[in-house]
Design a protein around this motif. Structure first.
Motif, PDB file in Angstrom:
ATOM      1  N   PRO A   1       0.801  -1.230   0.000  1.00 28.14           N
ATOM      2  CA  PRO A   1       0.000   0.000   0.000  1.00 28.14           C
ATOM      3  C   PRO A   1       0.830   1.274   0.000  1.00 28.14           C
ATOM      4  CG  PRO A   1      -0.211  -1.188   2.088  1.00 28.14           C
ATOM      5  CD  PRO A   1       0.446  -2.118   1.123  1.00 28.14           C
ATOM      6  N   ALA A   2       2.118   1.194   0.283  1.00 25.77           N
ATOM      7  CA  ALA A   2       2.965   2.373   0.147  1.00 25.77           C
ATOM      8  C   ALA A   2       3.012   2.837  -1.301  1.00 25.77           C
ATOM      9  CB  ALA A   2       4.381   2.066   0.637  1.00 25.77           C
ATOM     10  N   PHE A   3       2.854   1.887  -2.235  1.00 24.49           N
ATOM     11  CA  PHE A   3       2.875   2.211  -3.660  1.00 24.49           C
ATOM     12  C   PHE A   3       1.474   2.414  -4.223  1.00 24.49           C
ATOM     13  CE2 PHE A   3       6.584  -0.347  -2.689  1.00 24.49           C
ATOM     14  CZ  PHE A   3       7.615   0.385  -3.259  1.00 24.49           C
ATOM     15  N   ALA A   4       0.487   1.747  -3.631  1.00 23.63           N
ATOM     16  CA  ALA A   4      -0.878   1.789  -4.167  1.00 23.63           C
ATOM     17  C   ALA A   4      -1.885   1.775  -3.024  1.00 23.63           C
ATOM     18  CB  ALA A   4      -1.108   0.600  -5.101  1.00 23.63           C
ATOM     19  N   PRO A   5      -2.123   2.935  -2.402  1.00 19.49           N
ATOM     20  CA  PRO A   5      -3.070   2.982  -1.279  1.00 19.49           C
ATOM     21  C   PRO A   5      -4.527   2.907  -1.699  1.00 19.49           C
ATOM     22  CG  PRO A   5      -2.230   5.170  -1.756  1.00 19.49           C
ATOM     23  CD  PRO A   5      -1.457   4.225  -2.628  1.00 19.49           C
TER      24      PRO A   5
ATOM     25  N   GLY B   1       3.570  -5.989   0.778  1.00 17.46           N
ATOM     26  CA  GLY B   1       3.431  -6.466  -0.591  1.00 17.46           C
ATOM     27  C   GLY B   1       4.637  -6.206  -1.475  1.00 17.46           C
ATOM     28  N   LEU B   2       4.431  -6.441  -2.752  1.00 19.56           N
ATOM     29  CA  LEU B   2       5.466  -6.244  -3.755  1.00 19.56           C
ATOM     30  C   LEU B   2       5.733  -4.759  -3.967  1.00 19.56           C
ATOM     31  CD1 LEU B   2       3.976  -8.769  -6.320  1.00 19.56           C
ATOM     32  CD2 LEU B   2       6.152  -9.104  -5.123  1.00 19.56           C
ATOM     33  N   SER B   3       6.952  -4.439  -4.334  1.00 22.56           N
ATOM     34  CA  SER B   3       7.235  -3.081  -4.779  1.00 22.56           C
ATOM     35  C   SER B   3       6.806  -2.962  -6.241  1.00 22.56           C
ATOM     36  CB  SER B   3       8.731  -2.770  -4.659  1.00 22.56           C
ATOM     37  OG  SER B   3       9.467  -3.416  -5.687  1.00 22.56           O
ATOM     38  N   PHE B   4       6.684  -1.721  -6.707  1.00 22.27           N
ATOM     39  CA  PHE B   4       6.296  -1.546  -8.108  1.00 22.27           C
ATOM     40  C   PHE B   4       7.360  -2.130  -9.035  1.00 22.27           C
ATOM     41  CE2 PHE B   4       5.459   0.581 -12.089  1.00 22.27           C
ATOM     42  CZ  PHE B   4       4.068   0.500 -12.161  1.00 22.27           C
ATOM     43  N   ARG B   5       8.627  -1.942  -8.697  1.00 25.87           N
ATOM     44  CA  ARG B   5       9.689  -2.489  -9.543  1.00 25.87           C
ATOM     45  C   ARG B   5       9.711  -4.006  -9.504  1.00 25.87           C
ATOM     46  NH1 ARG B   5      11.302  -0.955 -14.036  1.00 25.87           N
ATOM     47  NH2 ARG B   5      10.932   1.127 -13.170  1.00 25.87           N
ATOM     48  N   ASP B   6       9.348  -4.625  -8.369  1.00 26.76           N
ATOM     49  CA  ASP B   6       9.220  -6.091  -8.328  1.00 26.76           C
ATOM     50  C   ASP B   6       8.251  -6.563  -9.401  1.00 26.76           C
ATOM     51  OD1 ASP B   6      10.907  -6.357  -6.093  1.00 26.76           O
ATOM     52  OD2 ASP B   6       9.231  -6.281  -4.671  1.00 26.76           O
ATOM     53  N   VAL B   7       7.087  -5.900  -9.471  1.00 26.01           N
ATOM     54  CA  VAL B   7       6.063  -6.296 -10.442  1.00 26.01           C
ATOM     55  C   VAL B   7       6.569  -6.096 -11.859  1.00 26.01           C
ATOM     56  CG1 VAL B   7       3.758  -5.778 -11.327  1.00 26.01           C
ATOM     57  CG2 VAL B   7       4.155  -5.863  -8.860  1.00 26.01           C
ATOM     58  N   LEU B   8       7.197  -4.953 -12.123  1.00 29.71           N
ATOM     59  CA  LEU B   8       7.704  -4.707 -13.476  1.00 29.71           C
ATOM     60  C   LEU B   8       8.788  -5.699 -13.857  1.00 29.71           C
ATOM     61  CD1 LEU B   8       7.832  -0.863 -14.065  1.00 29.71           C
ATOM     62  CD2 LEU B   8       6.000  -2.488 -14.511  1.00 29.71           C
TER      63      LEU B   8
ATOM     64  N   ASP C   1      -4.165  13.327  -5.070  1.00 27.67           N
ATOM     65  CA  ASP C   1      -3.470  13.562  -6.334  1.00 27.67           C
ATOM     66  C   ASP C   1      -3.552  12.375  -7.293  1.00 27.67           C
ATOM     67  OD1 ASP C   1      -1.866  11.823  -4.947  1.00 27.67           O
ATOM     68  OD2 ASP C   1      -0.036  13.004  -5.100  1.00 27.67           O
ATOM     69  N   GLY C   2      -4.354  11.347  -6.940  1.00 35.39           N
ATOM     70  CA  GLY C   2      -4.558  10.217  -7.855  1.00 35.39           C
ATOM     71  C   GLY C   2      -3.337   9.327  -8.021  1.00 35.39           C
ATOM     72  N   MET C   3      -2.608   9.116  -6.954  1.00 40.14           N
ATOM     73  CA  MET C   3      -1.389   8.305  -7.014  1.00 40.14           C
ATOM     74  C   MET C   3      -1.657   6.887  -7.534  1.00 40.14           C
ATOM     75  SD  MET C   3       1.037   7.326  -3.781  1.00 40.14           S
ATOM     76  CE  MET C   3       2.055   5.862  -3.768  1.00 40.14           C
ATOM     77  N   THR C   4      -2.677   6.230  -6.990  1.00 39.53           N
ATOM     78  CA  THR C   4      -2.937   4.839  -7.386  1.00 39.53           C
ATOM     79  C   THR C   4      -3.470   4.755  -8.810  1.00 39.53           C
ATOM     80  OG1 THR C   4      -3.512   4.447  -5.070  1.00 39.53           O
ATOM     81  CG2 THR C   4      -3.945   2.654  -6.614  1.00 39.53           C
ATOM     82  N   ALA C   5      -4.191   5.774  -9.239  1.00 41.96           N
ATOM     83  CA  ALA C   5      -4.635   5.814 -10.637  1.00 41.96           C
ATOM     84  C   ALA C   5      -3.429   5.819 -11.567  1.00 41.96           C
ATOM     85  CB  ALA C   5      -5.501   7.051 -10.883  1.00 41.96           C
ATOM     86  N   MET C   6      -2.409   6.577 -11.222  1.00 43.32           N
ATOM     87  CA  MET C   6      -1.193   6.604 -12.039  1.00 43.32           C
ATOM     88  C   MET C   6      -0.465   5.263 -11.994  1.00 43.32           C
ATOM     89  SD  MET C   6      -1.175   9.488 -13.542  1.00 43.32           S
ATOM     90  CE  MET C   6       0.473   9.428 -14.253  1.00 43.32           C
ATOM     91  N   VAL C   7      -0.484   4.623 -10.840  1.00 41.39           N
ATOM     92  CA  VAL C   7       0.122   3.291 -10.720  1.00 41.39           C
ATOM     93  C   VAL C   7      -0.618   2.292 -11.609  1.00 41.39           C
ATOM     94  CG1 VAL C   7       0.437   1.342  -9.142  1.00 41.39           C
ATOM     95  CG2 VAL C   7       1.112   3.643  -8.434  1.00 41.39           C
TER      96      VAL C   7
END
Length: 338
Positions: A272-276, A285-292, A318-324
């Motif tokens: 959730p630090a990357f996608a709240p 959970g996974l980091s964004f770079r882990d997934v990529l 600011d729509g952080m998770t939308a951008m993710v």
């Protein structure tokens, strides 16, 4: 939100209470369904014709929104996700090139056939058995237009069942599935709902639509989840052993001997630090770079994919998770298109 999700059911109950003839209701439902499928069909046909006219594409990602949220066991905000994801893809805050260098402005890479009008169909009193068939039919309409391949925007995770079913039936055999999620979503019938977002992969495995199912990012799993995994021969990779499993997961080769590979990406696979902005916040959970890394290094013919469970109602201002979610869609687009 609950009233919104139940609107169609309550509307039908009122009609029944008013002694409206059943055949009149059914005919009306059929007209709405036919109109909905016609719109998807004609948009897919137009986009397919465009891609074929431009030439050079063997596979092209095509967005299909399925704004369904009523099968969520907690919050139903994922119904509002598809337009927010599209807005983030094209918002202009970043360029339109994927990390692997594919240009999203090229329709041979990405097109969009719009949304299945889920709420409008439910407003007519259509039940979930039929609704799942409509979603499957919509996916098949996209696949009929070579070289389009569906990249589906959810919606809660219940949509993966009708989408995978459609892809498997259209291609004529089972798939390998890479499923990234905090949860295995493999309950037999969560809270008595066979179409629950927590039961989608039970329906997929029962139907024989997957030869191999790999679940990555798991960190919220019950005894039933493990038992069901063993029953169906699922390969479950939990976060508590991710450091040990990382090399294997970042060097996957899938799809040999089957009709292709399907990727189902639940946004809550991410920490959730990357996608709240998700309904079920699950730390660790996974980091964004882990997934990529997993996606970029995957050796596979990806025939379809979905991105699900983004909940705009829980996102940051600011729509952080939308951008993710948009970035995930962009990189899946690159993986599918060729």
């Amino acid at each position: 939100m609950q009233r919104f999700a139940s609107k169609g059911i309550h509307y039908l109950q009122k009609l029944n209470a008013a002694s409206v003839p059943a055949d009149l209701i059914v005919k009306g439902q059929n007209r709405v369904i036919d109109a909905s499928l016609t719109l998807i069909r004609e948009r897919a046909k137009l986009k397919g014709e465009l891609v074929r006219a431009l030439g050079g594409a063997k596979a092209s990602s095509s967005l299909l929104g399925v704004p369904l949220g009523h099968n969520s066991s907690f919050l139903q905000g994922p119904a509002f996700a598809p337009p927010r994801i599209r807005e983030a893809i094209w918002c202009g805050s970043t360029n339109s090139t994927t990390e692997e260098g594919k240009e999203l402005n090229d329709p041979r890479i990405l097109t969009d056939v719009g949304d299945v009008p889920i709420q409008e169909i439910r407003d007519c009193g259509v039940d979930d058995d039929r609704l799942m068939d409509i979603i499957s039919e919509s996916v098949k309409l996209v696949m009929e237009e070579e070289p389009l391949r569906p990249l589906v925007l959810g919606g809660d995770h219940s949509i993966s069942f009708p989408v995978v079913r459609a892809v498997s039936e259209k291609l004529g055999g089972p798939l390998d599935i890479l499923h990234l999620d905090a949860h295995p979503d493999i309950y037999h019938s969560f809270e008595g709902n066979k179409y629950s977002h927590a039961s989608s992969f039970a329906r997929i495995m029962e139907g024989g639509y997957a030869r191999r199912l790999l679940q990555v990012g798991i960190r919220s799993i019950t005894a039933e989840g493990r038992e069901q995994g063993k029953r169906f021969g699922v390969e479950q990779f939990e976060m508590r052993t991710f450091s040990r499993d990382r090399h294997f997961l970042e060097n996957l080769k899938l799809g040999e001997g089957v009709k292709g590979v399907y990727i189902s990406l639940d946004v809550d696979c991410l920490d959730p630090a990357f996608a709240p902005g998700v309904s079920h916040i699950e730390p660790g959970g996974l980091s964004f770079r882990d997934v990529l890394n997993i996606l970029h290094n995957l050796e596979a013919d990806v025939v379809a994919a979905d991105v699900v469970e983004f909940n705009p109602q829980r996102d940051t201002v600011d729509g952080m998770t939308a951008m993710v979610a948009a970035k995930l869609v962009r990189e899946l687009t690159a993986k599918i298109s060729k």
